[in-house]
Scaffold this active site. Sequence first.
Site, mmCIF file in Angstrom:
data_model
loop_
_atom_site.group_PDB
_atom_site.id
_atom_site.type_symbol
_atom_site.label_atom_id
_atom_site.label_comp_id
_atom_site.label_asym_id
_atom_site.label_seq_id
_atom_site.Cartn_x
_atom_site.Cartn_y
_atom_site.Cartn_z
ATOM 1 N N LEU A 43 -14.691 18.097 -1.929
ATOM 2 C CA LEU A 43 -13.909 17.019 -2.404
ATOM 3 C C LEU A 43 -14.348 15.771 -1.687
ATOM 4 C CD1 LEU A 43 -11.154 15.958 -3.356
ATOM 5 C CD2 LEU A 43 -10.182 16.125 -0.848
ATOM 6 N N ASP A 55 3.292 5.373 -2.046
ATOM 7 C CA ASP A 55 4.267 4.297 -2.107
ATOM 8 C C ASP A 55 5.585 4.779 -1.529
ATOM 9 O OD1 ASP A 55 5.151 1.662 -2.215
ATOM 10 O OD2 ASP A 55 5.598 1.862 -4.411
ATOM 11 N N HIS A 93 5.334 4.539 7.699
ATOM 12 C CA HIS A 93 3.825 4.794 7.540
ATOM 13 C C HIS A 93 3.060 5.932 8.609
ATOM 14 C CE1 HIS A 93 4.034 1.049 5.357
ATOM 15 N NE2 HIS A 93 4.314 0.259 6.341
HETATM 16 C C1 IPE Z 1 0.883 -0.284 -3.755
HETATM 17 O O1 IPE Z 1 2.086 -0.269 -3.062
HETATM 18 C C2 IPE Z 1 -0.063 -0.419 -2.698
HETATM 19 C C3 IPE Z 1 -0.034 0.716 -1.724
HETATM 20 C C4 IPE Z 1 0.584 1.995 -1.986
HETATM 21 C C5 IPE Z 1 -1.096 0.663 -0.827
HETATM 22 P P1 IPE Z 1 3.136 -1.657 -2.952
HETATM 23 O O2 IPE Z 1 4.229 -1.370 -2.186
HETATM 24 O O3 IPE Z 1 1.974 -2.439 -2.343
HETATM 25 O O4 IPE Z 1 3.362 -2.133 -4.302
HETATM 26 P P2 IPE Z 1 4.515 -3.039 -5.003
HETATM 27 O O5 IPE Z 1 4.347 -4.267 -4.037
HETATM 28 O O6 IPE Z 1 5.684 -2.467 -5.138
HETATM 29 O O7 IPE Z 1 4.024 -3.294 -6.176
HETATM 30 C C1 IPE Z 2 3.285 2.183 0.799
HETATM 31 O O1 IPE Z 2 4.620 2.314 1.309
HETATM 32 C C2 IPE Z 2 2.351 1.875 1.936
HETATM 33 C C3 IPE Z 2 1.689 0.610 1.687
HETATM 34 C C4 IPE Z 2 1.928 -0.131 0.857
HETATM 35 C C5 IPE Z 2 0.669 0.310 2.874
HETATM 36 P P1 IPE Z 2 5.314 0.919 1.331
HETATM 37 O O2 IPE Z 2 5.313 0.371 2.564
HETATM 38 O O3 IPE Z 2 4.948 -0.046 0.103
HETATM 39 O O4 IPE Z 2 6.950 1.500 1.171
HETATM 40 P P2 IPE Z 2 7.779 0.780 0.292
HETATM 41 O O5 IPE Z 2 7.686 0.693 -1.019
HETATM 42 O O6 IPE Z 2 8.445 -0.632 0.904
HETATM 43 O O7 IPE Z 2 9.248 1.821 0.345
HETATM 44 MG MG MG Z 3 5.864 -0.325 -1.856
#
Ligand code: IPE
Ligand code: IPE
Ligand code: MG
Length: 245
Positions: A136, A25, A42
Site C-alpha cells: 500500500l 471529517d 483529532h
Molecule cells: C476537509 O474538512 C479537510 C479535512 C478533512 C482535512 P473541513 O472540515 O476542513 O471541510 P469544510 O470546511 O467542512 O468544507
Molecule cells: C476533520 O475534522 C479534521 C480536520 C479538518 C483536520 P473536523 O475538525 O473538520 O471536524 P468537524 O467537521 O468540525 O466536525
Molecule cells: Mg470538518
Amino acid sequence: MGWLNKKKESIDPDRLPDHVGIIMDGNGRWAQKRGLPRYAGHVAGAKVFKTIAYYARDIGLKNLTVYAFSTENWQRPEEEVSRIMKVLEEFIDDALNTFEKERVRIRFLGDMSAFSGVLLEKMERIVEATKDFSGLTLNIAMNYGGQHEIAYAAREAARLVQAGLLKPEDITPEVFGKMLYFDDCDSVDLVIRPSGEKRLSNFLLWQSAYAEFWYSDILWPDFKPEDLDQAIIDYQKRNRRFGGV
Ligand code: IPE
Ligand code: IPE
Ligand code: MG
C-alpha cells in the site's frame, strides 16, 4: 428464516478500486457531542486513521490518499492547528517505530514549504524509510489544496515552456496530470466522505474527474473497517461509464 440464507456481502478482491481517497471529517463534532474539546476528536480520529490505513493494506488496496489538513484549515484557531500538527507528528513517530513491521509506503501530498524543524525532519525520515515498500502507498494530504496543486502544475508547465522544453500545444490532460505533486497519482476511483457533508472541500480536484463518491453520516472517529468495506462493496456495484455507453 430468510436471514439464515442471506449471505453477507463482501468485497471482490479482484475488482478493488486502484486509488481510494478519504476526507477524514467530523472529528470536531464527534468531540462536541461528548462534551469534549475539539482536539479530543483529532486524537480519536488519528487512532481511526491508523486502523483504517493498515486495514486498507490488509485488504489489498494499492493507493490510499487521506485528507489530513487542508490549505484552508490554517484559518482555524492557532491552538487547534497546533493540536492537529501534534497529532500528525505522533502518527509519524509511531510509524517511525513500526514501519518495518507495517510495510506501508508513506508520502505527503501538499505544499511542504509550510513545514519546518522537527516535524519536517520526521516527515522526510518516514518517506525515506518506507520508499521501497510496494504494497500500500499511503498519501497523507497535509497543507493540501486541489486548486493549489493545479496552480503548482501550471507553474511547472509554464517553466518548461519558458525553457523551451515543452510546446504549449503539447500540454494535454495526460501531460499536465504528470506535473501534479505526484506523477503517479493523477486519478482517484473512489472518494469517501464521512460526517454528512457532501462536498469536496478542495480535495483531489483534478484527480476526481471520474471518481465515484461515497458519503455517510458517520463521524470520522466512529468510522470502522466495515464502513470501508461497505464503501468498496457499493463502489463495485456502480456502472462507471467514463462518458461512454
Ligand atoms: C476537509 O474538512 C479537510 C479535512 C478533512 C482535512 P473541513 O472540515 O476542513 O471541510 P469544510 O470546511 O467542512 O468544507
Ligand atoms: C476533520 O475534522 C479534521 C480536520 C479538518 C483536520 P473536523 O475538525 O473538520 O471536524 P468537524 O467537521 O468540525 O466536525
Ligand atoms: Mg470538518
